[in-house]
Write a protein that holds these residues in place. Structure first.
Motif, mmCIF file in Angstrom:
data_model
loop_
_atom_site.group_PDB
_atom_site.id
_atom_site.type_symbol
_atom_site.label_atom_id
_atom_site.label_comp_id
_atom_site.label_asym_id
_atom_site.label_seq_id
_atom_site.Cartn_x
_atom_site.Cartn_y
_atom_site.Cartn_z
ATOM 1 N N TYR A 175 7.430 1.604 39.769
ATOM 2 C CA TYR A 175 7.372 1.631 38.301
ATOM 3 C C TYR A 175 6.484 0.488 37.813
ATOM 4 C CZ TYR A 175 10.945 5.180 38.338
ATOM 5 O OH TYR A 175 11.607 6.357 38.540
ATOM 6 N N PRO A 176 5.816 0.680 36.667
ATOM 7 C CA PRO A 176 4.805 -0.313 36.260
ATOM 8 C C PRO A 176 5.359 -1.645 35.767
ATOM 9 C CG PRO A 176 4.857 1.548 34.719
ATOM 10 C CD PRO A 176 5.820 1.875 35.807
ATOM 11 N N VAL A 177 6.672 -1.729 35.486
ATOM 12 C CA VAL A 177 7.146 -2.945 34.807
ATOM 13 C C VAL A 177 7.037 -4.211 35.655
ATOM 14 C CG1 VAL A 177 8.569 -1.919 33.005
ATOM 15 C CG2 VAL A 177 9.539 -2.218 35.295
ATOM 16 N N GLU A 178 7.141 -4.083 36.990
ATOM 17 C CA GLU A 178 7.034 -5.320 37.796
ATOM 18 C C GLU A 178 5.619 -5.889 37.700
ATOM 19 O OE1 GLU A 178 5.615 -6.112 41.110
ATOM 20 O OE2 GLU A 178 4.485 -4.237 41.033
ATOM 21 N N GLN A 179 4.598 -5.024 37.660
ATOM 22 C CA GLN A 179 3.223 -5.524 37.506
ATOM 23 C C GLN A 179 3.032 -6.135 36.118
ATOM 24 O OE1 GLN A 179 -0.043 -2.663 37.860
ATOM 25 N NE2 GLN A 179 -1.498 -4.203 37.146
ATOM 26 N N LEU A 180 3.584 -5.478 35.104
ATOM 27 C CA LEU A 180 3.427 -6.009 33.743
ATOM 28 C C LEU A 180 4.021 -7.415 33.665
ATOM 29 C CD1 LEU A 180 4.308 -2.775 31.696
ATOM 30 C CD2 LEU A 180 2.038 -3.754 32.057
ATOM 31 N N CYS A 181 5.174 -7.610 34.324
ATOM 32 C CA CYS A 181 5.840 -8.920 34.305
ATOM 33 C C CYS A 181 4.986 -9.969 35.025
ATOM 34 C CB CYS A 181 7.221 -8.789 34.951
ATOM 35 S SG CYS A 181 8.175 -10.300 34.916
ATOM 36 N N ARG A 182 4.403 -9.587 36.165
ATOM 37 C CA ARG A 182 3.564 -10.557 36.902
ATOM 38 C C ARG A 182 2.284 -10.859 36.125
ATOM 39 N NH1 ARG A 182 1.267 -8.404 40.764
ATOM 40 N NH2 ARG A 182 2.174 -6.337 40.938
ATOM 41 N N ASP A 183 1.693 -9.797 35.548
ATOM 42 C CA ASP A 183 0.411 -9.987 34.862
ATOM 43 C C ASP A 183 0.531 -10.943 33.674
ATOM 44 O OD1 ASP A 183 -0.974 -8.349 36.576
ATOM 45 O OD2 ASP A 183 -1.130 -6.637 35.217
ATOM 46 N N ILE A 184 1.614 -10.825 32.916
ATOM 47 C CA ILE A 184 1.630 -11.538 31.634
ATOM 48 C C ILE A 184 1.958 -13.020 31.775
ATOM 49 C CG2 ILE A 184 4.040 -11.104 30.942
ATOM 50 C CD1 ILE A 184 0.847 -11.118 28.767
ATOM 51 N N LYS A 185 2.494 -13.439 32.911
ATOM 52 C CA LYS A 185 2.916 -14.851 33.014
ATOM 53 C C LYS A 185 1.769 -15.824 32.727
ATOM 54 C CE LYS A 185 5.077 -18.421 33.282
ATOM 55 N NZ LYS A 185 5.807 -18.803 32.063
ATOM 56 N N ILE A 186 0.573 -15.480 33.178
ATOM 57 C CA ILE A 186 -0.549 -16.418 33.024
ATOM 58 C C ILE A 186 -0.853 -16.722 31.558
ATOM 59 C CG2 ILE A 186 -2.290 -14.555 33.139
ATOM 60 C CD1 ILE A 186 -2.659 -18.222 34.298
ATOM 61 N N ALA A 187 -0.496 -15.783 30.669
ATOM 62 C CA ALA A 187 -0.861 -15.970 29.259
ATOM 63 C C ALA A 187 -0.169 -17.190 28.643
ATOM 64 C CB ALA A 187 -0.541 -14.705 28.469
ATOM 65 N N ALA A 188 0.960 -17.611 29.236
ATOM 66 C CA ALA A 188 1.628 -18.819 28.730
ATOM 67 C C ALA A 188 0.947 -20.085 29.243
ATOM 68 C CB ALA A 188 3.097 -18.804 29.156
ATOM 69 N N ILE A 189 0.019 -19.914 30.198
ATOM 70 C CA ILE A 189 -0.587 -21.081 30.858
ATOM 71 C C ILE A 189 -2.040 -21.299 30.435
ATOM 72 C CG2 ILE A 189 -1.240 -22.030 33.120
ATOM 73 C CD1 ILE A 189 1.186 -20.401 34.261
ATOM 74 N N TYR A 190 -2.848 -20.214 30.477
ATOM 75 C CA TYR A 190 -4.270 -20.485 30.177
ATOM 76 C C TYR A 190 -4.531 -20.540 28.676
ATOM 77 C CZ TYR A 190 -5.139 -15.255 30.412
ATOM 78 O OH TYR A 190 -5.136 -13.900 30.265
ATOM 79 N N GLU A 191 -5.755 -20.937 28.347
ATOM 80 C CA GLU A 191 -6.153 -21.104 26.938
ATOM 81 C C GLU A 191 -5.337 -22.201 26.259
ATOM 82 O OE1 GLU A 191 -9.094 -20.460 25.633
ATOM 83 O OE2 GLU A 191 -8.804 -18.637 26.783
ATOM 84 N N GLY A 192 -4.978 -23.234 27.023
ATOM 85 C CA GLY A 192 -4.095 -24.291 26.524
ATOM 86 C C GLY A 192 -2.664 -23.855 26.782
#
Ligand SMILES: Cc1cc2nc3c(=O)[nH]c(=O)nc-3n(C[C@H](O)[C@H](O)[C@H](O)COP(=O)(O)OP(=O)(O)OC[C@H]3O[C@@H](n4cnc5c(N)ncnc54)[C@H](O)[C@@H]3O)c2cc1C
Length: 612
Positions: free
Chosen positions: A427-444
């Motif tokens: 199911y796609p949700v495990e990838q969605l969870c892994r993908d989005i973590k970086i957004a809290a880190i990059y771009e400051g």
């Protein structure tokens, strides 16, 4: 493969009913456009994402970007899609038509980008960086740079990056060491950048790098950093590609998510032959780069929303398929009793509603920030422009940090709704969870965003940004306080507003007293408090629009109306989502405010063991 489940209905509601996208056509910049064009563009983006991008999301994750013999390749499925994407003008929907963009409102561009980010975040990152890099050239570059680079970048023929980070310079860009030495009318650049998204790839042959560097003799620290334009290949005056410009990729990272996005180490001038050109004035690099970062921060907040929105919709679909357990309303458990889909269970419905209310608040927050950019740039009244500029500045760190933190949590809930299957790749949700973590880190990082909100945005123009925001909040509260259904929710919002005001007073006092330690100790809970209040206010505004459709009466009457008329179901659910947010998410505001006002300094005082 699960279907793409993007919530087009809610996006259309926010765009056309709450944000009144159509009203933007009255502005000079958009006077040749109409609502039908906007709808057609949105539908075209959705069809493309649904039919061609979402189907390659899992494959992109499985194959990932590859590095071999100094060359970086992206999955072939992405390379093929890139051509269609660029040919359809999606790289630069909201950028200047003079230079190859489509000139559509930023708000519409955001909505279309939400679709692409939801369908495949690892892909959507490259065009996001390209338009950001091109916009920096458009805003601060010399005329010849604009002539040579802009159209090729906005049309996607050439790609762009953002080169800030170095091994010793992550959050602290004052530590940048990359050097630039004047050589005629250009500079020789030398240094290493790390973690550069799309730093090298085979989407395009040419890649254009805006690079933060120190020109020899520059002052130390943040005031000695300049911005240089460094192409991978030296272009001729006619735009043809000439010699390799000594920018090589030393490797790519192996990451938790967005695996198809190549995160590169870039070596500039290993052979002493990397040429760059100054963008704008010497030593103002950080100022220019902040323009790009602010635009990118809103788009990263949009990533948080987009991926969370898709995760919620996937969970909703799964909850209507998965048969497990008996409904509480059903017959007592007896052998042979028919099991039911899990959406019948109160705890599953709680998770679904928690996701729905959170995502819908985040969407309104991101779109409000996006619309502020349009109005600040194009509204004829200078007072409106100023107010919207302030709103955009204030909400940018909130949109970035709140939406990405909450976005990650929504994807976690989406896994929970799937039970054990959610933890597996089926199911796609495990990838969605892994993908989005970086957004809290990059771009400051989100910690840096919270410091920006408290240390900068609250004090800019003597506090005018927050004062304007508070005035708008007061107007909203005054308007709906007496409504039979919205009134009690409005009073809860007013209580949270009071907590926001007292917390704001506390952090400002800390700054005024030179107590930065305390101000920055509580800046993350402060930002989350701000985000919860902002989302609650925007959802209340949505519920008021829904109430106009649902007519007089209480929630029970609205429910009865929605049962008899399918088109009202959406509006009834909108009221439910607002009520849920007010009673289930907004109470967090009290806890955050209690922390901000607590005077608790234990984290500062603690000894923490020294580890070898
Ligand atoms: C997948 C990926 C893609 C990226 N893409 C790009 C890109 O395209 N271009 C680019 O230039 N960079 C990029 N980066 C780099 C990214 O922006 C940095 O990782 C980020 O800015 C944090 O820097 P750091 O990793 O050195 O962490 P650090 O700065 O070491 O931070 C570690 C922790 O300390 C905290 N911290 C640090 N300083 C302070 C402070 N003064 N006050 C409070 N807390 C602090 C941070 O919030 C964080 O929690 C990317 C990174 C990744 C992983």
């Amino acid at each position: 493969m699960a279907d793409f489940r993007f919530d087009t209905r809610d996006v259309a509601f926010v765009l056309f009913e709450q944000m009144r996208l159509g009203d933007l056509c009255a502005l000079d910049a958009f006077k040749e456009q109409d609502v039908e064009t906007y709808q057609a563009m949105f539908e075209a983006a959705h069809d493309l994402a649904k039919d061609q991008l979402w189907p390659i999301n899992a494959e992109s994750d499985r194959i990932g970007a590859q590095y071999e013999g100094g060359q970086v390749t992206v999955p072939e499925c992405q390379r093929t899609f890139y051509r269609t994407f660029a040919e359809n003008g999606f790289v630069a929907m909201s950028n200047s038509p003079e230079w190859g963009g489509m000139g559509l409102p930023n708000l519409l561009g955001m909505a279309c980008n939400e679709i692409f980010q939801a369908a495949c975040m690892s892909f959507a990152l490259t065009p996001m960086l390209t338009r950001g890099a091109a916009h920096i050239i458009e805003s601060h570059g010399a005329d010849w740079m604009k002539q040579l680079y802009l159209e090729k970048m906005y049309t996607g023929e050439w790609a762009g990056t953002m080169c800030l980070t170095e091994p010793q310079a992550g959050s602290d860009l004052a530590a940048v060491k990359t050097k630039a030495k004047r050589d005629g009318d250009s500079f020789l650049v030398e240094g290493t950048k790390i973690f550069i998204s799309s730093g090298d790839h085979d989407f395009t042959k040419q890649i254009v790098h805006p690079v933060l560097a120190r020109i020899e003799g520059a002052p130390a620290g943040i005031k000695g950093i300049s911005l240089l334009l460094v192409p991978k290949y030296l272009p001729g005056e006619d735009g043809s590609l000439g010699a390799f410009n000594d920018v090589s990729c030393g490797g790519i990272e192996h990451k938790m998510g967005i695996k198809a996005s190549p995160t590169c180490t870039l070596n500039f001038g290993e052979n002493g032959a990397c040429r760059g050109w100054l963008i704008g004035q010497e030593n103002l690099g950080i100022v220019y780069m902040f323009q790009m970062m602010n635009e990118a921060r809103v788009e990263v907040g949009l990533q948080g929303l987009a991926v969370a929105g898709e995760a919620y919709m996937q969970a909703l679909a799964y909850s209507q398929e998965r048969v497990q357990g008996l409904s509480l309303k059903g017959a007592p458990r007896e052998p042979g009793a028919k099991a039911q889909t899990i959406i019948c269970h109160p705890d599953v419905r709680r998770m679904l509603m928690a996701m729905k209310a959170q995502v819908e608040g985040m969407r309104a927050l991101a779109y409000t920030t996006a619309r502020a950019v349009d109005l600040a740039r194009h509204h004829p009244d200078p007072a409106v422009r100023q107010r919207q500029d302030r709103l955009g500045q204030l909400l940018t760190p909130v949109c970035k940090a709140y939406n990405t933190d909450m976005g990650f949590r929504v994807t976690e809930d989406a896994i929970q709704v799937h039970g054990g299957y959610g933890y597996c790749q089926d199911y796609p949700v495990e990838q969605l969870c892994r993908d989005i973590k970086i957004a809290a880190i990059y771009e400051g990082t989100n910690g840096i965003q919270a410091m920006d909100l408290v240390g900068r945005k609250l004090t800019l123009e003597g506090g005018a940004l927050f004062r304007d925001y508070l005035e708008d909040l007061e107007t909203l509260i005054a308007r709906h306080g007496g409504h039979p259904v919205l009134g009690p929710w409005t009073r809860k919002l007013a209580e949270a507003r009071d907590l926001l005001v007292s917390s704001t007073g506390r952090v400002i006092r800390a700054l005024q007293e030179g107590d930065q330690h305390y101000a920055f100790l509580v800046s993350t809970p402060y930002l989350r408090l701000f985000g919860d209040v902002a989302c609650a206010a925007l959802l209340l505004e949505q519920a008021a629009l829904a109430a106009e459709r649902l007519g007089a009466g209480d929630l029970a009457a609205w429910k009865a109306g929605a049962e008899g008329e399918a088109s009202l179901r959406f509006y009834y659910d909108k009221a439910c989502a607002t009520q849920f947010f007010i009673h289930n998410h907004l109470p967090r505001a009290r806890a955050y405010a209690e922390t901000v006002l607590s005077e608790d300094r234990s984290a500062l005082e603690a000894a923490f063991p020294d580890l070898d």
